[in-house]
Design a protein around this motif. Structure first.
Motif, PDB file in Angstrom:
ATOM      1  N   ALA A  28       0.769  -1.237   0.000  1.00 47.90           N
ATOM      2  CA  ALA A  28       0.000   0.000   0.000  1.00 47.90           C
ATOM      3  C   ALA A  28       0.800   1.287   0.000  1.00 47.90           C
ATOM      4  N   ASP A  29       1.740   1.485   0.919  1.00 49.93           N
ATOM      5  CA  ASP A  29       2.356   2.817   0.966  1.00 49.93           C
ATOM      6  C   ASP A  29       3.569   2.929   0.059  1.00 49.93           C
ATOM      7  N   GLY A  30       3.926   1.859  -0.645  1.00 44.99           N
ATOM      8  CA  GLY A  30       4.867   1.942  -1.746  1.00 44.99           C
ATOM      9  C   GLY A  30       6.332   2.136  -1.403  1.00 44.99           C
ATOM     10  N   ARG A  53       8.153   2.176  -5.201  1.00 44.29           N
ATOM     11  CA  ARG A  53       7.444   2.127  -6.476  1.00 44.29           C
ATOM     12  C   ARG A  53       7.191   3.554  -6.995  1.00 44.29           C
ATOM     13  N   ARG A  54       7.045   3.673  -8.293  1.00 45.53           N
ATOM     14  CA  ARG A  54       6.973   5.019  -8.893  1.00 45.53           C
ATOM     15  C   ARG A  54       5.837   5.837  -8.273  1.00 45.53           C
ATOM     16  N   GLY A  55       6.169   7.099  -7.988  1.00 47.46           N
ATOM     17  CA  GLY A  55       5.206   8.012  -7.386  1.00 47.46           C
ATOM     18  C   GLY A  55       5.253   8.038  -5.873  1.00 47.46           C
ATOM     19  N   TYR A  56       5.994   7.109  -5.270  1.00 43.32           N
ATOM     20  CA  TYR A  56       6.097   7.039  -3.816  1.00 43.32           C
ATOM     21  C   TYR A  56       7.483   7.494  -3.357  1.00 43.32           C
ATOM     22  N   SER A  57       7.492   8.238  -2.266  1.00 46.67           N
ATOM     23  CA  SER A  57       8.728   8.620  -1.578  1.00 46.67           C
ATOM     24  C   SER A  57       9.746   9.178  -2.557  1.00 46.67           C
ATOM     25  N   GLN A  58      10.870   8.468  -2.793  1.00 48.32           N
ATOM     26  CA  GLN A  58      11.956   9.021  -3.601  1.00 48.32           C
ATOM     27  C   GLN A  58      11.959   8.533  -5.050  1.00 48.32           C
ATOM     28  N   SER A  59      10.921   7.825  -5.466  1.00 44.51           N
ATOM     29  CA  SER A  59      10.798   7.423  -6.872  1.00 44.51           C
ATOM     30  C   SER A  59       9.855   8.392  -7.576  1.00 44.51           C
ATOM     31  N   PHE A  60      10.438   9.357  -8.268  1.00 43.26           N
ATOM     32  CA  PHE A  60       9.694  10.498  -8.766  1.00 43.26           C
ATOM     33  C   PHE A  60       9.159  10.257 -10.180  1.00 43.26           C
ATOM     34  N   LEU A  61       7.967  10.794 -10.417  1.00 43.18           N
ATOM     35  CA  LEU A  61       7.360  10.730 -11.740  1.00 43.18           C
ATOM     36  C   LEU A  61       7.998  11.772 -12.645  1.00 43.18           C
ATOM     37  N   ARG A  62       8.159  11.402 -13.926  1.00 46.80           N
ATOM     38  CA  ARG A  62       8.746  12.301 -14.911  1.00 46.80           C
ATOM     39  C   ARG A  62       7.796  12.390 -16.107  1.00 46.80           C
ATOM     40  N   GLY A  63       7.171  13.535 -16.285  1.00 47.63           N
ATOM     41  CA  GLY A  63       6.296  13.719 -17.421  1.00 47.63           C
ATOM     42  C   GLY A  63       4.930  13.090 -17.216  1.00 47.63           C
ATOM     43  N   SER A  64       4.198  12.963 -18.306  1.00 50.81           N
ATOM     44  CA  SER A  64       2.827  12.464 -18.236  1.00 50.81           C
ATOM     45  C   SER A  64       2.822  10.983 -17.880  1.00 50.81           C
ATOM     46  N   GLN A  65       1.718  10.543 -17.247  1.00 49.74           N
ATOM     47  CA  GLN A  65       1.580   9.168 -16.773  1.00 49.74           C
ATOM     48  C   GLN A  65       0.277   8.569 -17.284  1.00 49.74           C
ATOM     49  N   ASP A  66       0.283   7.240 -17.472  1.00 50.70           N
ATOM     50  CA  ASP A  66      -0.932   6.516 -17.818  1.00 50.70           C
ATOM     51  C   ASP A  66      -1.442   5.843 -16.539  1.00 50.70           C
ATOM     52  N   PHE A  67      -2.172   6.601 -15.728  1.00 51.38           N
ATOM     53  CA  PHE A  67      -2.633   6.064 -14.446  1.00 51.38           C
ATOM     54  C   PHE A  67      -3.678   4.969 -14.623  1.00 51.38           C
ATOM     55  N   SER A  68      -4.337   4.918 -15.769  1.00 49.99           N
ATOM     56  CA  SER A  68      -5.325   3.872 -15.998  1.00 49.99           C
ATOM     57  C   SER A  68      -4.676   2.509 -16.198  1.00 49.99           C
ATOM     58  N   ASN A  69      -3.375   2.516 -16.488  1.00 51.58           N
ATOM     59  CA  ASN A  69      -2.641   1.273 -16.733  1.00 51.58           C
ATOM     60  C   ASN A  69      -1.469   1.153 -15.774  1.00 51.58           C
ATOM     61  N   ARG A  70      -1.651   1.688 -14.580  1.00 47.10           N
ATOM     62  CA  ARG A  70      -0.534   1.807 -13.641  1.00 47.10           C
ATOM     63  C   ARG A  70       0.005   0.451 -13.184  1.00 47.10           C
ATOM     64  N   LEU A  71      -0.858  -0.540 -13.029  1.00 47.02           N
ATOM     65  CA  LEU A  71      -0.405  -1.841 -12.544  1.00 47.02           C
ATOM     66  C   LEU A  71       0.629  -2.452 -13.496  1.00 47.02           C
ATOM     67  N   SER A  72       0.335  -2.450 -14.781  1.00 50.66           N
ATOM     68  CA  SER A  72       1.295  -2.989 -15.741  1.00 50.66           C
ATOM     69  C   SER A  72       2.573  -2.152 -15.776  1.00 50.66           C
ATOM     70  N   PHE A 189      -1.801   9.192  -2.480  1.00 47.13           N
ATOM     71  CA  PHE A 189      -1.500   8.654  -3.793  1.00 47.13           C
ATOM     72  C   PHE A 189      -2.078   7.247  -3.929  1.00 47.13           C
ATOM     73  N   TRP A 190      -1.915   6.422  -2.891  1.00 48.85           N
ATOM     74  CA  TRP A 190      -2.426   5.050  -2.919  1.00 48.85           C
ATOM     75  C   TRP A 190      -3.950   5.021  -2.993  1.00 48.85           C
ATOM     76  N   PHE A 191      -4.603   5.822  -2.163  1.00 45.45           N
ATOM     77  CA  PHE A 191      -6.066   5.844  -2.194  1.00 45.45           C
ATOM     78  C   PHE A 191      -6.584   6.265  -3.574  1.00 45.45           C
ATOM     79  N   GLU A 192      -5.941   7.249  -4.166  1.00 46.14           N
ATOM     80  CA  GLU A 192      -6.440   7.762  -5.443  1.00 46.14           C
ATOM     81  C   GLU A 192      -6.155   6.827  -6.618  1.00 46.14           C
ATOM     82  N   PHE A 193      -4.956   6.271  -6.692  1.00 43.72           N
ATOM     83  CA  PHE A 193      -4.521   5.627  -7.924  1.00 43.72           C
ATOM     84  C   PHE A 193      -4.360   4.111  -7.843  1.00 43.72           C
ATOM     85  N   GLU A 194      -4.464   3.526  -6.638  1.00 49.09           N
ATOM     86  CA  GLU A 194      -4.209   2.091  -6.544  1.00 49.09           C
ATOM     87  C   GLU A 194      -5.307   1.294  -5.857  1.00 49.09           C
TER      88      GLU A 194
END
Length: 269
Positions: A28-30, A53-72, A189-194
């Protein structure tokens, strides 16, 4: 701090010990740091890698993301990290929604996985229809509680069905936004996207069947036959495997790290 660049993100990771690669995938908290205590007991036997995992703590997102396909995308990140760190396939341990990621990794990139230990994946889509509907309803209720009353109230609902012991206390502490900005951001982040996407994601049982010699279904001794064990029990039944037990409950790697590490080593041996 070591990191690897992947499409759309910078992945932060830490390693402990030497030997074959053992990749630990958090739920959950990544944060990879939830495994640090257990990693110290596994380090004499493996190169233990803990990653955010990306988006958590020190693993930063870069540019646009496909949140609908985040698991893959998470599964692809794990594959790329293994390629970066080892010339051989890795042993992979995933817990909770991290086990859902690990299963998707085995489906998409079986060449990267030597052995997969799936610890209590909340893969509700494999349940019989009645229980699947109930599970999806509960997840939506948790999400609605989060949107209406905040993360603390939602975590109370989320952990209410766990086994007795320290699991609920530890999980609520890991997602307690009053501890600081990092935890608060991870939690939201977890509540919204996972929360909804990962629990409802389909599991390709046909692909897992093809790779079943690599697949080890795992649950905590203290979890009994609770809600966290139902999905992995169904997957194990389909694959004609036994659910193997490991000390502790849903977060035994945090509550009893030494005993958990000993149990993990026994499974791997």
């Amino acid at each position: 701090m070591p990191s690897v660049e992947v499409p759309g993100a910078t992945l932060h990771y830490e390693t402990f010990g030497n030997g074959p690669l053992l990749l630990l995938i958090p739920g959950a908290d990544g944060r990879g740091s939830i495994f640090h205590n257990v990693a110290k007991f596994l380090a004499p036997h493996f190169t233990v890698t803990c990653w955010d995992r990306r988006g958590y703590s020190q693993s930063f997102l870069r540019g646009s993301q496909d949140f609908s396909n985040r698991l893959s995308t998470d599964a692809d990140d794990a594959h790329l990290l293994i390629q970066r760190l080892s010339k051989d396939p890795a042993i992979v341990f995933g817990t909770s929604s991290g086990a859902v990621v690990a299963q998707r990794l085995l489906e998409r990139h079986p060449e990267s996985v030597k052995k997969l230990l799936a610890h209590e994946p909340p893969a509700l889509s494999v349940l019989p229809e009645e229980f699947r509907t109930q599970g999806f309803g509960l997840i939506q209720h948790i999400y609605d509680t989060y949107r209406a009353n905040g993360t603390a109230a939602a975590m109370d609902v989320f952990t209410s069905g766990l086994s007795e012991g320290g699991d609920g206390v530890v999980m609520r502490a890991c997602m307690d936004g009053t501890q600081g900005d990092e935890i608060r951001a991870n939690c939201m982040f977890w509540f919204e996207f996972e929360l909804r996407q990962y629990t409802s994601a389909p599991v390709n049982l046909e692909l897992l069947e093809k790779e079943k010699e690599k697949f080890v279904p795992v649950a905590g001794v203290e979890s009994g036959d609770g809600p966290g064990v139902g999905p992995v029990a169904v997957i194990a039944q389909v694959l004609r495997k036994e659910v193997l037990r490991i000390p502790g409950g849903h977060v035994g790697f945090m509550t009893i790290p030494e005993l958990f590490a000993e149990g993990l080593l026994k499974l791997l041996n």
